[in-house]
Design an enzyme around this catalytic site. Structure first.
Site, PDB file in Angstrom:
ATOM      1  N   CYS A  30       0.835  -1.203   0.000  1.00 13.73           N
ATOM      2  CA  CYS A  30       0.000   0.000   0.000  1.00 13.73           C
ATOM      3  C   CYS A  30       0.870   1.254   0.000  1.00 13.73           C
ATOM      4  O   CYS A  30       1.553   1.544   0.983  1.00 13.73           O
ATOM      5  CB  CYS A  30      -0.907  -0.049   1.235  1.00 13.73           C
ATOM      6  SG  CYS A  30      -1.733   1.493   1.636  1.00 13.73           S
ATOM      7  N   CYS A  33       0.166   3.730   2.743  1.00 11.96           N
ATOM      8  CA  CYS A  33       0.628   3.159   4.022  1.00 11.96           C
ATOM      9  C   CYS A  33       2.124   3.420   4.202  1.00 11.96           C
ATOM     10  O   CYS A  33       2.577   3.766   5.297  1.00 11.96           O
ATOM     11  CB  CYS A  33       0.379   1.656   4.073  1.00 11.96           C
ATOM     12  SG  CYS A  33      -1.355   1.160   3.989  1.00 11.96           S
TER      13      CYS A  33
END
Length: 128
Positions: A30, A33
């Site tokens: 991600c 992230c």
């Protein structure tokens, strides 16, 4: 304090404590992230009275599903075992600092009273 990794086996113990616990739900694939990770880590070093935890949604898929994580990163804030914030999306550093200050400022007697009222209303509604 650096971040701690939580699993399905350690989550309940981490939340069954007094004080503030932040949880970052993330995955290695991600991009947002990975961008949020250093911001979160820096905040953990600045606020040693707060537990900063991370849950890898790849390795904890069942837990992520059970909790209803549908978008990552998702940040949850708990105070004295009560979830007081949940939001998907990476926060910039100043927004994370602002969130921390808001969680610190909560009147937990009032928050717990509202939670109890909501639970009582839900229980009463289910009996009708």
């Amino acid at each position: 304090m650096s971040t701690v990794d939580l699993t399905a086996q350690t989550l309940d113990d981490a939340l069954d404590t007094e004080g503030i616990t932040l949880i970052d739900w993330w995955a290695s694939w991600c991009g947002p992230c990975m961008k949020f990770g250093p911001i979160y880590e820096k905040a953990s070093e600045q606020h040693d009275d707060i537990t900063f935890a991370k849950i890898n949604t790849e390795t904890e898929q069942e837990l992520s599903t059970a909790v209803g994580i549908s978008s990552i990163p998702t940040l949850m804030a708990f105070r004295d075992g009560v979830m007081v914030f949940q939001q998907a999306g990476a926060l910039p550093g100043p927004a994370l600092d602002n969130l921390i200050e808001q969680v610190r400022a909560l009147d937990m007697v009032e928050v717990k009273q509202k939670v109890a009222e909501q639970e009582a209303a839900a229980a009463a509604g289910g009996q009708a």
